[in-house]
Motif scaffolding. Structure first.
Motif, short mmCIF file in Angstrom:
data_model
loop_
_atom_site.label_atom_id
_atom_site.label_comp_id
_atom_site.label_asym_id
_atom_site.label_seq_id
_atom_site.Cartn_x
_atom_site.Cartn_y
_atom_site.Cartn_z
N GLN A 270 0.89 -1.21 -0.15
CA GLN A 270 0.00 0.02 -0.12
C GLN A 270 0.72 1.36 0.11
O GLN A 270 0.65 2.21 -0.61
CB GLN A 270 -0.76 -0.03 1.23
CG GLN A 270 -2.13 0.90 1.06
CD GLN A 270 -3.24 0.36 0.27
OE1 GLN A 270 -3.14 -1.00 0.13
NE2 GLN A 270 -4.29 1.08 0.38
N ALA A 271 1.86 1.17 0.76
CA ALA A 271 2.83 2.28 0.79
C ALA A 271 3.62 2.74 -0.41
O ALA A 271 3.73 3.89 -1.01
CB ALA A 271 3.99 2.27 1.86
N ALA A 272 4.00 1.56 -1.12
CA ALA A 272 4.59 1.82 -2.70
C ALA A 272 3.64 2.30 -3.64
O ALA A 272 3.95 3.09 -4.55
CB ALA A 272 5.39 0.55 -2.87
N ALA A 273 2.46 1.73 -3.64
CA ALA A 273 1.53 1.68 -4.77
C ALA A 273 0.70 3.20 -4.78
O ALA A 273 0.45 3.78 -5.73
CB ALA A 273 0.66 0.43 -4.99
N PHE A 274 0.32 3.63 -3.41
CA PHE A 274 -0.60 4.44 -3.49
C PHE A 274 -0.11 5.68 -2.83
O PHE A 274 -0.96 6.59 -2.91
CB PHE A 274 -2.05 3.92 -2.79
CG PHE A 274 -2.41 2.93 -3.38
CD1 PHE A 274 -3.22 3.22 -5.05
CD2 PHE A 274 -2.54 1.47 -3.38
CE1 PHE A 274 -3.79 1.94 -5.62
CE2 PHE A 274 -3.12 0.82 -3.82
CZ PHE A 274 -3.79 0.64 -5.01
N SER A 275 0.87 5.75 -1.88
CA SER A 275 1.01 6.70 -1.14
C SER A 275 1.44 8.11 -1.96
O SER A 275 1.34 9.17 -1.48
CB SER A 275 2.17 6.48 0.05
OG SER A 275 1.48 5.69 0.88
N GLY A 276 2.09 7.80 -2.95
CA GLY A 276 2.67 9.05 -3.81
C GLY A 276 1.65 9.87 -4.75
O GLY A 276 1.85 10.88 -4.94
N LEU A 277 0.41 8.99 -4.90
CA LEU A 277 -0.69 9.58 -5.59
C LEU A 277 -1.05 11.21 -5.35
O LEU A 277 -1.18 11.80 -6.23
CB LEU A 277 -1.77 8.83 -5.66
CG LEU A 277 -1.53 7.38 -6.50
CD1 LEU A 277 -2.99 6.67 -6.54
CD2 LEU A 277 -1.14 7.74 -7.93
N VAL A 278 -1.35 11.37 -4.09
CA VAL A 278 -1.35 12.54 -3.70
C VAL A 278 -0.45 13.68 -4.19
O VAL A 278 -0.95 14.81 -4.61
CB VAL A 278 -1.76 12.63 -2.23
CG1 VAL A 278 -0.61 12.61 -1.49
CG2 VAL A 278 -2.21 14.19 -1.90
#
Length: 482
Positions: A270-278
């Motif tokens: 979850q940290a790798a895939a989605f955290s940077g989207l914001v």
């Protein structure tokens, strides 16, 4: 088609709760403007939801095991819908953050019970199909959030990202009452309130410490105090669980390398895939000047590939050991994040992120359908709710910690480049480059952990006697992961 109605309501609930993890990303600039709030406070619009979701998943899983999964699932839908209405009507940032936290409470009840409901409702080949469809919805939902957020925000205002949940929840509630298998009280026990309190305190303190450290410095007294509270609460949680007769998490499960590998993989996934989207959403709108719709559509390659890969591969993943798609998916996610780091430059446009996002989406599609079923297969049947809650807790903690940690790194890079006289384009490019490499490292670490620790067992997990609500699920269980 009637036999698939239970899957419809389960997927509807899973979709809206996971979409809401990321649907606000594209809407944040408009929220900040309308509510006259700085981004640092609106970061809690994301973290407040993910934190409540993570902190209460274990509690919800325990309640599902005790009171029946359908009852807790429907209650979660009702709470989620009410909180969504409250979020849409929020007059200020504080009220919005509070409503988002309540949304997380409802989301936890839905998320912790959905996998168990699939396992209890379907058997044999139907179960494989059901988990494949459910996994595809899971894989696409969080990735689709920014797209839906952009369409709704520009078309109807940011309030619409919450109002859209109401009709979906209403349909899901009606179908759930008619189609999901009824279940009375499933077991004797009580809710582990001390465990819930200490775990929630530890998670909240850690998130606060990461956000505060990124804003005010890591050596500041509030930051250090929050880290101290995190450690003390975590130690208290372990002590409470070790002595509790009805723990939220059986600490014996943590002595299983396979189960620990799944927890670590879920957190880093979850940290790798989605955290940077914001932060990519901010770059698309604030730097490239895209509208919310175009900013959301720029992230579409991730959602599209996630759904297609999960739908195609999810139906066949039960034929291979769980560690293959999970570790392989994490490795692909890491590769996609590395591609983002290599392609985003000061002069880059939106097309620079398409390939990296598509690769990340493929990794999401490989990983998501298998995580929940692997957790169920790693434990005895009567602990399915506990195991699912633990893995999903790790996922949401990964999102919460990832957003906070990458936010601290991103903000630091912006300040450094700005202090050297760099342009806004250069500052954002440097920040996105740094957080993408961090995310790539998280994906690689998760892949190594899963591949090393999650192995197929030669014997099945202990089964319950062939009667009661768990009998069909127990009869169909596959060998557990060690």
């Amino acid at each position: 088609m009637r036999k698939w109605l239970p899957l419809v309501t389960i997927c509807l609930g899973a979709f809206i709760l996971l979409v809401d993890v990321t649907i606000v990303n594209v809407a944040l600039p408009k929220m900040a403007s309308d509510l006259d709030a700085p981004f640092s406070s609106l970061q809690w619009v994301i973290d407040g939801y993910a934190l409540a979701l993570a902190a209460l998943l274990l509690v919800a899983g325990s309640l599902g095991d005790l009171l029946g999964h359908r009852r807790i699932y429907v209650a979660g839908l009702c709470v989620f819908a009410a909180a969504s209405l409250g979020a849409a009507l929020s007059p200020n940032a504080g009220a919005l953050i509070a409503a988002r936290a309540v949304q997380g409470v409802g989301g936890a009840a839905m998320f912790a019970t959905s996998a168990a409901l699939v396992a209890l409702t379907y058997q044999g080949r139907d179960r494989g199909v059901a988990f494949g469809v459910w996994g595809a919805v899971n894989g696409a939902a969080a990735a689709a959030g920014p797209i839906l957020g952009g369409l709704l925000t520009q078309g109807f205002g940011w309030e619409a990202v919450f109002l859209v949940n109401l009709p979906v929840a209403a349909v899901a509630i009606v179908i759930a009452q008619r189609a999901l298998p009824p279940a009375g009280r499933r077991g004797k026990g009580r809710l582990d309130l001390p465990g819930a309190a200490t775990f929630t305190l530890a998670a909240a303190a850690l998130t606060y410490a990461l956000i505060r450290g990124g804003d005010d410095g890591w050596a500041g007294a509030p930051t250090l105090a929050a880290f101290a509270v995190t450690v003390a609460a975590a130690v208290a949680f372990v002590a409470v669980e070790a002595r509790s007769g009805h723990p939220m998490i059986d600490l014996a499960l943590l002595r299983r390398p396979g189960f620990c590998g799944l927890l670590g993989g879920a957190l880093l996934y979850q940290a790798a895939a989605f955290s940077g989207l914001v932060y990519f959403s901010l770059w698309l709108q604030d730097v490239l000047g895209l509208s919310p719709i175009r900013g959301g559509l720029a992230l579409m390659p991730m959602a599209g590939t996630a759904f297609v890969v999960a739908a195609v591969a999810g139906r066949h993943m039960h034929r291979v050991p769980a560690r293959v798609p999970i570790a392989g998916g994490l490795l692909v996610i890491g590769l996609g994040c590395a591609l983002l780091a290599l392609t985003v430059r000061t002069s880059s446009g939106q097309s620079a992120i398409f390939t990296g996002l598509a690769v990340i989406g493929a990794g999401v599609g490989l990983t998501t359908p298998v995580l929940a079923s692997a957790a169920n297969d790693a434990v005895p049947p009567h602990q399915a709710g506990m195991a699912g809650g633990a893995v999903n807790t790790a996922r949401q903690l990964g999102m919460t910690i990832g957003v906070a940690l990458l936010g601290a790194v991103f903000t630091d890079r912006l300040r450094t480049v700005a202090s050297l006289g760099g342009s806004e384009h250069a500052a954002y490019a440097a920040g996105l480059d740094r957080i993408s490499w961090y995310a790539a490292a998280a994906g690689l670490a998760g892949a190594l952990a899963v591949f090393a620790l999650v192995r197929p067992s030669r014997t099945a997990a202990p089964a319950l006697p062939a009667h009661g609500p768990d009998a069909p699920a127990a009869a169909e269980r596959k060998p557990a992961a060690r």
